[in-house]
Design a protein around this motif. Structure first.
Motif, mmCIF file in Angstrom:
data_model
loop_
_atom_site.group_PDB
_atom_site.id
_atom_site.type_symbol
_atom_site.label_atom_id
_atom_site.label_comp_id
_atom_site.label_asym_id
_atom_site.label_seq_id
_atom_site.Cartn_x
_atom_site.Cartn_y
_atom_site.Cartn_z
ATOM 1 N N LEU A 123 -8.337 17.567 101.414
ATOM 2 C CA LEU A 123 -9.489 17.660 102.302
ATOM 3 C C LEU A 123 -9.120 17.153 103.695
ATOM 4 C CD1 LEU A 123 -12.483 18.495 102.337
ATOM 5 C CD2 LEU A 123 -13.056 16.107 101.862
ATOM 6 N N VAL A 124 -8.361 16.065 103.755
ATOM 7 C CA VAL A 124 -7.913 15.512 105.031
ATOM 8 C C VAL A 124 -6.941 16.471 105.714
ATOM 9 C CG1 VAL A 124 -6.785 13.548 106.141
ATOM 10 C CG2 VAL A 124 -8.207 13.186 104.106
ATOM 11 N N LEU A 211 -5.753 12.400 118.049
ATOM 12 C CA LEU A 211 -5.618 11.341 117.052
ATOM 13 C C LEU A 211 -7.004 10.902 116.590
ATOM 14 C CD1 LEU A 211 -3.185 8.345 117.174
ATOM 15 C CD2 LEU A 211 -5.573 7.970 116.597
ATOM 16 N N SER A 212 -7.257 11.043 115.302
ATOM 17 C CA SER A 212 -8.512 10.578 114.709
ATOM 18 C C SER A 212 -8.220 10.025 113.336
ATOM 19 C CB SER A 212 -9.539 11.713 114.620
ATOM 20 O OG SER A 212 -10.187 11.920 115.853
ATOM 21 N N ASN A 213 -9.187 9.286 112.798
ATOM 22 C CA ASN A 213 -8.911 8.633 111.528
ATOM 23 C C ASN A 213 -9.123 9.588 110.347
ATOM 24 O OD1 ASN A 213 -11.815 8.445 110.958
ATOM 25 N ND2 ASN A 213 -11.270 6.721 109.650
ATOM 26 N N THR A 214 -8.749 9.125 109.187
ATOM 27 C CA THR A 214 -8.724 9.949 107.976
ATOM 28 C C THR A 214 -10.076 10.594 107.682
ATOM 29 O OG1 THR A 214 -6.985 8.571 107.028
ATOM 30 C CG2 THR A 214 -8.278 9.885 105.496
ATOM 31 N N GLU A 215 -11.130 9.781 107.649
ATOM 32 C CA GLU A 215 -12.442 10.337 107.297
ATOM 33 C C GLU A 215 -12.905 11.371 108.309
ATOM 34 O OE1 GLU A 215 -17.155 9.279 106.732
ATOM 35 O OE2 GLU A 215 -15.762 7.606 106.893
ATOM 36 N N THR A 216 -12.555 11.191 109.579
ATOM 37 C CA THR A 216 -12.976 12.148 110.602
ATOM 38 C C THR A 216 -12.446 13.541 110.290
ATOM 39 O OG1 THR A 216 -12.849 10.342 112.212
ATOM 40 C CG2 THR A 216 -13.095 12.573 113.082
ATOM 41 N N PHE A 217 -11.173 13.627 109.900
ATOM 42 C CA PHE A 217 -10.601 14.939 109.576
ATOM 43 C C PHE A 217 -11.211 15.505 108.303
ATOM 44 C CE2 PHE A 217 -7.181 13.546 112.462
ATOM 45 C CZ PHE A 217 -7.103 14.667 113.265
ATOM 46 N N ALA A 218 -11.529 14.651 107.340
ATOM 47 C CA ALA A 218 -12.210 15.130 106.133
ATOM 48 C C ALA A 218 -13.596 15.670 106.477
ATOM 49 C CB ALA A 218 -12.312 14.004 105.107
ATOM 50 N N GLN A 219 -14.325 14.956 107.345
ATOM 51 C CA GLN A 219 -15.631 15.435 107.796
ATOM 52 C C GLN A 219 -15.507 16.768 108.531
ATOM 53 O OE1 GLN A 219 -18.598 14.292 107.177
ATOM 54 N NE2 GLN A 219 -18.400 12.133 106.629
ATOM 55 N N LEU A 220 -14.451 16.918 109.336
ATOM 56 C CA LEU A 220 -14.230 18.170 110.064
ATOM 57 C C LEU A 220 -14.044 19.332 109.090
ATOM 58 C CD1 LEU A 220 -13.735 19.512 112.871
ATOM 59 C CD2 LEU A 220 -11.294 19.055 112.503
ATOM 60 N N ALA A 221 -13.302 19.084 108.012
ATOM 61 C CA ALA A 221 -13.079 20.141 107.017
ATOM 62 C C ALA A 221 -14.386 20.537 106.346
ATOM 63 C CB ALA A 221 -12.073 19.667 105.975
ATOM 64 N N VAL A 222 -15.215 19.555 105.997
ATOM 65 C CA VAL A 222 -16.508 19.842 105.372
ATOM 66 C C VAL A 222 -17.410 20.610 106.339
ATOM 67 C CG1 VAL A 222 -18.634 18.788 104.498
ATOM 68 C CG2 VAL A 222 -16.408 17.899 103.770
ATOM 69 N N LEU A 223 -17.417 20.185 107.594
ATOM 70 C CA LEU A 223 -18.235 20.864 108.606
ATOM 71 C C LEU A 223 -17.802 22.314 108.790
ATOM 72 C CD1 LEU A 223 -20.260 21.022 110.974
ATOM 73 C CD2 LEU A 223 -18.503 19.950 112.412
ATOM 74 N N ALA A 224 -16.499 22.549 108.880
ATOM 75 C CA ALA A 224 -16.004 23.914 109.064
ATOM 76 C C ALA A 224 -16.308 24.777 107.858
ATOM 77 C CB ALA A 224 -14.496 23.885 109.332
ATOM 78 N N SER A 225 -16.333 24.162 106.680
ATOM 79 C CA SER A 225 -16.626 24.910 105.458
ATOM 80 C C SER A 225 -18.108 25.236 105.329
ATOM 81 C CB SER A 225 -16.152 24.111 104.237
ATOM 82 O OG SER A 225 -16.503 24.756 103.042
ATOM 83 N N LEU A 226 -18.967 24.251 105.590
ATOM 84 C CA LEU A 226 -20.408 24.435 105.418
ATOM 85 C C LEU A 226 -21.072 25.113 106.607
ATOM 86 C CD1 LEU A 226 -21.455 20.957 103.899
ATOM 87 C CD2 LEU A 226 -21.031 23.104 102.679
ATOM 88 N N GLY A 227 -20.554 24.866 107.805
ATOM 89 C CA GLY A 227 -21.247 25.298 109.010
ATOM 90 C C GLY A 227 -22.265 24.238 109.419
ATOM 91 N N PRO A 228 -22.660 24.203 110.684
ATOM 92 C CA PRO A 228 -23.541 23.128 111.168
ATOM 93 C C PRO A 228 -24.910 23.088 110.494
ATOM 94 C CG PRO A 228 -23.175 24.803 112.872
ATOM 95 C CD PRO A 228 -22.227 25.090 111.773
ATOM 96 N N ASP A 229 -25.464 24.235 110.105
ATOM 97 C CA ASP A 229 -26.802 24.221 109.505
ATOM 98 C C ASP A 229 -26.798 23.536 108.136
ATOM 99 O OD1 ASP A 229 -27.857 25.478 111.692
ATOM 100 O OD2 ASP A 229 -27.752 27.492 110.833
#
Length: 499
Positions: A123-124, A211-229
């Motif tokens: 996920l990261v 440069l961002s921390n681990t959770e930030t990149f995991a959140q980015l992956a979830v956001l890109a998968s789900l979409g903002p809505d």
């Protein structure tokens, strides 16, 4: 890694599958989270701005601004100040960006990033690949402290047939500071550089670096998968999504932003106790009443005098002396400095001494405030200011206990050391005095002012903390030059764990 319990309030996102699998391999990851999304830079900027995605490492910097800064620098280095977009003519002249996953979790009270990297590193890595693809680069670096995390990432890279560099950092509090991470990747000593250099402008090998921390990149992956809505169906209107918290140093819980902190405590089976430290050792203490009314979000914690920071929640249970616990952490923080500036070299030891004076009833809160104010805003990094914030908030949260110590010299509670600190490895040393030899020459205080001061009779008073790495040479010199041969460097002993 310390044994960690995983909990979830609401539907899991980052921790999806953790209830069924100890490790999520690539096939399981794809079944849970779907194929790797590939938004271009313009789309990625749009969706991260739509949910105001913030960094989860403590500073809460807007991710879209950081992404745009890197992209703009890449294009600017190629001779044009306009934002470079994938598909545009590429004249960057070797100015490709680098994406760095900051997995250095130096805070003893935090486990969330280690959990992500060991349980589902895919996920990261998805988040890192999404960002790298949007920036038109393949250069990804994962910086970690934990050996288990390094092995998990290495296995995941092999499963993905993906190239990325893994850099190991020492397990120190300041290792996760962005400048220290960049220095480590560049093969230098992993300490803050002493001057503000934005990674987006000049990071790894002098290149623009995201440069961002681990959770930030995991959140980015979830956001890109789900979409903002869909992403915004959890959380609040102003702070959508979920976040990871480390509660009590050993429970990692994923919660929707806006969740009452009392609900988190009920899920984790803990109580506010005598007070709650929010945001970690650079955070703030809040009272039990404030904790009961607090809401888990940046705005919610700010409303009760705290900060979300890196999602560290440390309740202080009944039965242990709050002032001794605070002084114990202040001693640790003084030893974790890089020793590059006065606010760290001299200010943090003085702050610890002023807290010790509160413990024995001889000091006053104003002494702590004066010590905390020395060099405020002038440190080479945020370490002295963050430590001062931790100490100052204790004056309010534990005001009654301070008064008890002032009147009685003690609160009659032992210190159980419940706030998490790294387990000593056996190589640490302290300065001690052989009182059968000491003649009060005072040379040691001149040679080692960070650790030794003289009392009113001219005899040394030694700071009860481990000798930082950067001070070892000075400490050895002081021992060698003591005219009475009374100074010692004594190895620390690891205390046995109570069963």
């Amino acid at each position: 890694m310390t044994a960690v319990t995983i909990a979830t309030i609401g539907g899991p996102r980052l921790t999806m599958g953790f209830d069924r699998f100890d490790r999520i391999d690539l096939d399981r990851h794809r079944a849970l989270h779907g194929a790797l999304p590939t938004p271009d830079l313009e789309e990625l900027l749009k969706i991260t701005e739509a949910v105001d995605l913030r960094g989860r490492g403590g500073a809460a910097f807007p991710f879209a601004r950081k992404l745009m800064a890197v992209a703009s620098r890449v294009r600017s280095a190629g001779g044009d100040a306009e934002l470079w977009l994938p598909g545009a003519e590429d004249d960057r002249d070797g100015s490709e960006a680098v994406v760095v996953v900051n997995g250095a979790e130096g805070e003893p009270g935090s486990q969330k990033d280690k959990v992500l990297l060991t349980r589902n590193p895919h996920l990261v890595l998805d988040g890192a690949q999404i960002a790298a693809s949007a920036l038109g680069t393949r250069d990804i670096v994962v910086a970690v402290e934990s050996g288990a995390a390094a092995r998990a990432v290495r296995t995941a890279l092999a499963e993905r047939r993906m190239d990325a560099e893994i850099v190991r950092l020492p397990e120190r509090f300041i290792s996760g500071e962005s400048g220290a991470v960049v220095r480590a990747v560049n093969g230098q000593i992993p300490i803050p550089p002493g001057r503000k250099v934005r990674a987006a402008e000049s990071g790894v090998d002098g290149r623009p670096t995201l440069l961002s921390n681990t959770e930030t990149f995991a959140q980015l992956a979830v956001l890109a998968s789900l979409g903002p809505d869909l992403y915004s169906t959890a959380g609040t209107d102003s702070e959508p999504g979920t976040t990871l918290l480390t509660v009590g140093g050993s429970t990692v819980v994923e919660v929707p932003l806006g969740t009452p902190l009392s609900t988190v405590f009920a899920e984790c089976g803990v109580e506010p106790g005598q007070g709650v430290l929010v945001g970690g050792y650079h955070g703030e203490w809040i009272t039990p009443d404030a904790a009961r009314s607090a809401v888990v979000s940046r705005a919610g914690f700010k409303a009760v005098g705290g900060s979300l920071g890196a999602g560290i929640i440390l309740p202080l249970p009944e039965g242990t002396c709050p002032l001794r616990e605070v002084a114990r952490i202040a001693a640790y923080m003084a030893g974790q400095s890089a020793g590059q500036c006065g606010p760290c070299r001299l200010g943090l030891p003085d702050l610890y001494r002023s807290l010790e004076n509160l413990v024995d009833g001889s000091g006053f809160p104003e002494q702590v405030r004066r010590a905390a104010a020395v060099g405020r805003g002038r440190g080479a990094c945020s370490h002295p200011d963050g430590t001062a914030r931790f100490a100052l908030s204790a004056l309010t949260a534990f005001a009654a206990d301070i008064e008890t110590h002032r009147l009685n010299g003690t609160c009659n509670q032992p210190c159980f050391g419940v706030l998490p600190l790294p387990v000593p490895t056996g190589g640490e040393t302290k300065v001690t005095i052989d009182w059968s030899r000491c003649q009060g020459h005072g040379l040691c205080a001149y040679l080692l002012p960070e650790l030794i001061q003289l009392d009113r009779y001219g005899y040394p008073v030694v700071l009860n903390t481990e000798i930082p790495t950067w001070m070892e040479t000075d400490a050895q010199r002081a021992v060698a030059m003591c005219p009475a041969l009374a100074l010692r460097l004594t190895p620390t002993m690891t205390k046995p764990t109570r069963k």
